[in-house]
Design a protein around this motif. Structure first.
Motif, PDB file in Angstrom:
ATOM      1  N   GLU A  85     -86.269  -4.579  32.398  1.00  0.00           N
ATOM      2  CA  GLU A  85     -85.997  -5.777  31.610  1.00  0.00           C
ATOM      3  C   GLU A  85     -84.504  -5.899  31.308  1.00  0.00           C
ATOM      4  O   GLU A  85     -83.839  -4.876  31.077  1.00  0.00           O
ATOM      5  N   PRO A  86     -83.962  -7.111  31.282  1.00  0.00           N
ATOM      6  CA  PRO A  86     -82.566  -7.276  30.836  1.00  0.00           C
ATOM      7  C   PRO A  86     -82.395  -6.738  29.419  1.00  0.00           C
ATOM      8  O   PRO A  86     -83.206  -7.032  28.530  1.00  0.00           O
ATOM      9  N   LEU A  87     -81.349  -5.950  29.215  1.00  0.00           N
ATOM     10  CA  LEU A  87     -81.144  -5.314  27.920  1.00  0.00           C
ATOM     11  C   LEU A  87     -79.671  -5.030  27.735  1.00  0.00           C
ATOM     12  O   LEU A  87     -78.999  -4.571  28.661  1.00  0.00           O
ATOM     13  N   THR A  88     -79.143  -5.306  26.540  1.00  0.00           N
ATOM     14  CA  THR A  88     -77.755  -4.964  26.238  1.00  0.00           C
ATOM     15  C   THR A  88     -77.712  -3.900  25.150  1.00  0.00           C
ATOM     16  O   THR A  88     -78.407  -4.007  24.134  1.00  0.00           O
ATOM     17  N   ILE A  89     -76.917  -2.866  25.382  1.00  0.00           N
ATOM     18  CA  ILE A  89     -76.684  -1.792  24.414  1.00  0.00           C
ATOM     19  C   ILE A  89     -75.177  -1.706  24.212  1.00  0.00           C
ATOM     20  O   ILE A  89     -74.444  -1.352  25.139  1.00  0.00           O
ATOM     21  N   ASN A  90     -74.707  -2.062  23.033  1.00  0.00           N
ATOM     22  CA  ASN A  90     -73.271  -2.113  22.762  1.00  0.00           C
ATOM     23  C   ASN A  90     -72.913  -1.060  21.726  1.00  0.00           C
ATOM     24  O   ASN A  90     -73.496  -1.030  20.640  1.00  0.00           O
TER      25      ASN A  90
END
Length: 574
Positions: free
Chosen positions: A473-478
């Motif tokens: 799944e598209p996922l952003t971790i910043n």
């Protein structure tokens, strides 16, 4: 001390003539330090040093004095102030832990080396420029050359003695560090596929070039209340984080006038995040630079200069509202009325980084690849430049997501280029974790940081790929090293704000406050914080694995992580 009502405040030499204000009576009290209200007396040390001497003037002292006499000869106000106007920040002294970040004096945190930021407007690079960056990295910066989320490249370990030589090498190929930092118009974000994408609404490149030519390095805009961030893109993917810039021009099609830009103002993150607001105005390409100068002029003249933590444009926009802001822009700066226009169309996809292989308008292809959290080095960039040249390209691009592209690749050479990049561990088909994880500079070099970020991000990617190999799944971790949100923690699916936390044994260790469900583009908004939830660095992979496993088990069909995180209970998110 109260201002003497009989004393007229003197206007600093660097301030332009104050515009006439509509319906506003000039007063003699200091107020918020707004020049447009007649308040020119500096109200803090930053405003004082800018009044004393324009930051642009420090270059002469660097070249004629400091580079010859060394670090100890640098005037403290130049060192921690004006040198930023040329992209220079002192970096963090080695061995100082995060618990001392807010305790030590600036001179105690300073190493005798600099971070130097290369300004790359629109993220545009030629092979020769990338080679020059690679050479500077290896000759003067101990191999460092990080990709940032503002399309810049940052060196570390730069000695003041070497700065003139670095400038000479960069400027010989058309690169610059002018106003890469400081209270200035920073690097202009632009679509990395401007002019080549098949689905582009309008190419904003001419506007970026005009702004750069007319206004960057101009003393009329070199003393702003704080930094001023610009984004211009005609991509339907909304690929420049327009919602969190001081000013943004977003490609739209007007039903009567055709392609142009929707105007946004007042976005920004840090400790008081705000999304930009639409002014409801459609701007044709040939007017973008003038509108930009008008908005920047409002910020210069009416921006709050009293307190640094309230000096960004977002606070003025919040107080005025979009209607008043547009009226002042039209009446006092443009002297004409803007055309009403439509809002941008919601993007069709989540990823906005252009990673992968994509066909261009001309039948060639561009290839986007993902390093780990923007961490590259000069030797690697030299190899990328060589690969691009070998495959018929002279154009590369950096992105606002710490990624990079090679443009203009003939169809028959795409497979070879992809193989060459993958062999360098530059993934063209990365996992969601490699693709979606960003990190700021962190405690390794940044004097504001509390925790380490780059290596933490790199190791986290490896851990999650091993633990959740089927996650797609598209996922952003910043990951951010302090509260200032350079890595956009509030707008990530999983945002991690570095701080010291208490572990199970009662020890103070590096850790993170967690923000969940933030987003840009689709359902733009800030993530939620779960009460009392703080994760240690050693427990980070365990926590994210647990969280994503729950998401996979509980999500409804087609539900994105941000949507699930918004409706989940706190016990599900802990």
């Amino acid at each position: 001390m109260a201002t003497n009502p009989d004393q007229v405040e003197a206007q600093p030499a660097s301030a332009p003539e104050a515009p006439r204000t509509t319906g506003a009576r000039k007063t003699r009290h200091r107020g918020e330090g707004q020049w447009g209200m007649g308040h020119f007396t500096p109200l803090n040390a930053n405003e004082q040093f800018k009044k004393d001497d324009d930051g642009l003037n420090v270059r002469t002292r660097i070249e004629t004095i400091y580079a010859h006499r060394g670090f100890d000869s640098i005037d403290p106000t130049d060192l921690r102030g004006r040198m930023r106007w040329w992209g220079l920040y002192t970096q963090r002294k080695e061995g100082i832990d995060g618990g001392k970040t807010a305790i030590l004096e600036p001179h105690e945190l300073d190493a005798e080396f600099f971070m130097l930021r290369v300004r790359i407007d629109g993220g545009r690079l030629t092979v020769a420029q990338l080679n020059a960056i690679a050479e500077v990295s290896q000759q003067y910066a101990r191999g460092t050359a990080d990709l940032t989320d503002r399309q810049n490249i940052q060196f570390h370990w730069i000695r003041i003695e070497d700065v003139p030589a670095v400038w000479q090498k960069l400027e010989a190929v058309g690169l610059s560090t002018t106003e890469a930092c400081g209270d200035t118009p920073r690097t202009i974000l632009g679509s990395p596929v401007a002019g080549v994408a098949a689905n582009e609404i309008i190419d904003g490149t001419p506007a970026i070039d005009e702004i750069q030519r007319r206004f960057i390095g101009d003393p009329a805009f070199s003393n702003l209340p704080r930094k001023f961030k610009t984004a211009i893109s005609g991509s339907p993917l909304l690929d420049v984080a327009h919602e969190i810039n001081d000013i943004a021009f977003v490609g739209v099609v007007h039903p009567e006038h055709g392609p142009g830009f929707d105007l946004w103002v007042g976005g920004g993150l840090s400790t008081n995040p705000k999304l930009g607001v639409r002014l409801g105005a459609w701007v044709p390409l040939h007017e973008v630079a003038d509108v930009w100068a008008g908005v920047c002029g409002i910020f210069r003249d009416y921006g709050y200069r009293r307190l640094r933590n309230r000096a960004r444009l977002k606070f003025l926009v919040a107080d005025w509202g979009p209607a008043k802001f547009r009226q002042v822009l039209e009446d006092e700066y443009l002297k004409y009325q803007l055309v009403d226009g439509p809002a941008p169309v919601e993007p069709s996809g989540v990823w906005r980084d252009h990673v992968g292989v994509h066909e261009q308008l001309d039948g060639n292809f561009y290839v986007g690849f993902a390093p780990r959290v923007g961490r590259v080095d000069g030797a690697l960039l030299g190899k990328v430049a060589a690969l691009a040249a070998e495959h018929g390209s002279d154009r590369l691009r950096t992105t606002a997501e710490q990624k990079m592209l090679v443009l203009d690749v003939p169809a028959e050479k795409v497979a070879s280029l992809v193989a060459g990049l993958e062999a360098l561990d530059l993934r063209v088909t990365p996992s969601p974790f490699r693709r979606g994880t960003m990190a700021c500079t962190g405690i390794e070099y940044c004097k504001l940081a509390i925790v380490e970020t780059k290596e933490r991000g790199r190791s986290l990617i490896d851990e999650l790929e091993a633990r959740l190999p089927g996650f797609d799944e598209p996922l952003t971790i910043n990951i951010n090293g302090c509260p200032n949100a350079c890595a956009r923690i509030q707008t990530a699916d999983i945002g991690l704000k570095g701080q010291l936390v208490t572990d199970d044994q009662g020890n103070q260790v590096e850790g993170y406050q967690v923000h969940l469900g933030g987003a840009l583009g689709l359902d733009a908004g800030f993530g939620r914080k779960v009460r009392g939830l703080k994760v240690t660095k050693d427990g980070l992979a365990d926590y994210i694995e647990r969280l994503l496993t729950r998401f996979q088990a509980e999500r409804s069909e087609g539900e994105r992580f941000a949507q699930w995180a918004a409706r989940a209970g706190e016990e599900q998110l802990s």
